[in-house]
Design a protein around this motif. Sequence first.
Motif, PDB file in Angstrom:
ATOM      1  N   TYR A  62      81.832  48.688  22.513  1.00 50.61           N
ATOM      2  CA  TYR A  62      80.663  48.428  23.361  1.00 50.61           C
ATOM      3  C   TYR A  62      79.603  49.508  23.154  1.00 50.61           C
ATOM      4  CZ  TYR A  62      77.715  48.775  27.456  1.00 50.61           C
ATOM      5  OH  TYR A  62      76.632  48.911  28.285  1.00 50.61           O
ATOM      6  N   ALA A 106      79.511  45.076  29.044  1.00 50.15           N
ATOM      7  CA  ALA A 106      78.106  44.657  28.961  1.00 50.15           C
ATOM      8  C   ALA A 106      77.594  44.210  30.328  1.00 50.15           C
ATOM      9  CB  ALA A 106      77.956  43.539  27.931  1.00 50.15           C
ATOM     10  N   ILE A 113      84.785  43.738  26.024  1.00 47.77           N
ATOM     11  CA  ILE A 113      83.416  44.091  25.643  1.00 47.77           C
ATOM     12  C   ILE A 113      82.415  43.411  26.569  1.00 47.77           C
ATOM     13  CG2 ILE A 113      81.701  43.888  23.800  1.00 47.77           C
ATOM     14  CD1 ILE A 113      83.994  44.145  21.804  1.00 47.77           C
TER      15      ILE A 113
END
Length: 573
Positions: free
Chosen positions: A537, A568, A564
Amino acid sequence: GQSWQARQSDNMSGSPWGMIRQGALAVPLNQQDAHSSSCGEPEATGSQKNFRQESWRHYLALFAVDTLSFLAFLGALNFMSDRAFQICFILILVVMALWRLVRLRTPPVDLNVKIPYSCGFMSISGKELFLVATVHISPAAPRDVRTVITEARPDVVMIELDEERLDRLRPDESQIPKDLQPLEIRHELDAHASTIMAQRALWNAERVGQRISGVVSFDEKNAHGLGSFGDAACGQVVLVRRGGAESIEASFAVKAHRAAAAGTKAVLVIDDGERLPVYRLGGATLMSDLKIALHVRSLSWPDVPLLLLSRSDGQQLQDACKRSLGADTAGAAPVVDFTIMADNYPRRTLPRRLCQSCSLLLSGIGILYYIIQCFKVKVGAEFTEAETAANEGGIPCACIDVNMDGFWQRVGKFLLPVPRNLAASIRSWLALPRVTATVLFPPKGNVDVLGSLLIHITALPIRTWLAFIVAAATANFVASHVLGFLGSVSERGAEEAGAVSRDNRSEAKTLILLLVQFFLLPQAYQAVVASRDEAMYHGIVTTVSKLNARRVVVVVGAGHANGILQHARLTGL
């Protein structure tokens, strides 16, 4: 950077229940992880403090929910009859199928391109993220990757590899040597200098920034550097030809060790062809490195840098050395001058490689991949396909995963039985019911990992099935016996200390193995998957910021996709 308020509006997690829907047991981010925009301003400092406080409140609420759900889960297992368990199992399977049919018919509202079912999508912070969840041995994975890149037309493509592993997957003929070392060549009687490029050895970067300047000498009697260089080579840069024998004597490392023993400054090697190798020199197999270490009686890198020249450049330098030996041109010997460049390419000493190889072998991972390779199953084809598709469209392609050194550092960090890791393991087991629920019934915005695995599994040929079954069984056999050995040693120690009687030996060994597995399973996941999710990430955020990208395609294994996406959602792109 974004302000805390802007991140909060993008998060979808304005309450503890929002975090529960995301399927995250998220430890509050520290200042570095938060990607905050502090520039020494009081407002930024205050917003960071509020963000950490809010994260802790979410975390504590989630911890309480996990604890209650775990207790309820245990109670249901203890008091549920076999008949009721079977009915619940069938109902869960039916609801799982219906859940996925609904997901299949309701694509994301803000998505304007057609993507495979295994691809996740997120629009956040004014950017669009297409995350392709793959299975590394599936022949359908490369097709999915090319489809998404073609349809999405991203600004950048990122893959779950580091440069070293990507180099191993690329076909040699498709690669162009890069990061070559420039050398200035001149004659002592000529002020004009010419520049040639050379491939570097792995160990050169151990002396980064060091300037090497010296007269180049070539000994026709020792043209391949297989014999002693003698006292005349001391303080000079020796020129030799590549190869000369089929044994370990002709390897780059042995030639460099031999030149270092003679007191030379550097070694220049003339290649057999015009095209320089793509990879760094000296990256031999583990068995070859062991033979080299036994031959030179050293476990360390050679003490002099080594560079490989193309055949034409090397031949010209060799002719210049021969001409300088004539009586009429005395003093006209060629001189090489260069400063050793920095090199981010991973390099490992032999002791480190031995430790990593033994860890791979004893954990079963190395055996798993070795058997799969023996069946000639192609692994990771989606990554080379992603790079190829990106290059065809003129799209940058970046690696975002940690290298193998970083991977093993994470393994060592999370598998140490320190109080922090023990507490993290307990916390992970408490989250088991919630995490299981999010896997069985993936919420909106998450990738359906089970569904994606099923799609890819159905595309596997029989040979891949057979390879995977044999590899998994063999790896499991090795790993279980290693754990059994550790359990036996621990039990014998407890028995000698008087804590366990001889009659309870079997029960004690079983209990020790269970405790070890209860600790290792979640911590191995944290080291192998979760910590790499965070690292990838951060790699995505760095690349997006560097290239000012608005639409991104990321190719990762299915196990990394939702981790991931979670990062986010929490902190944006």
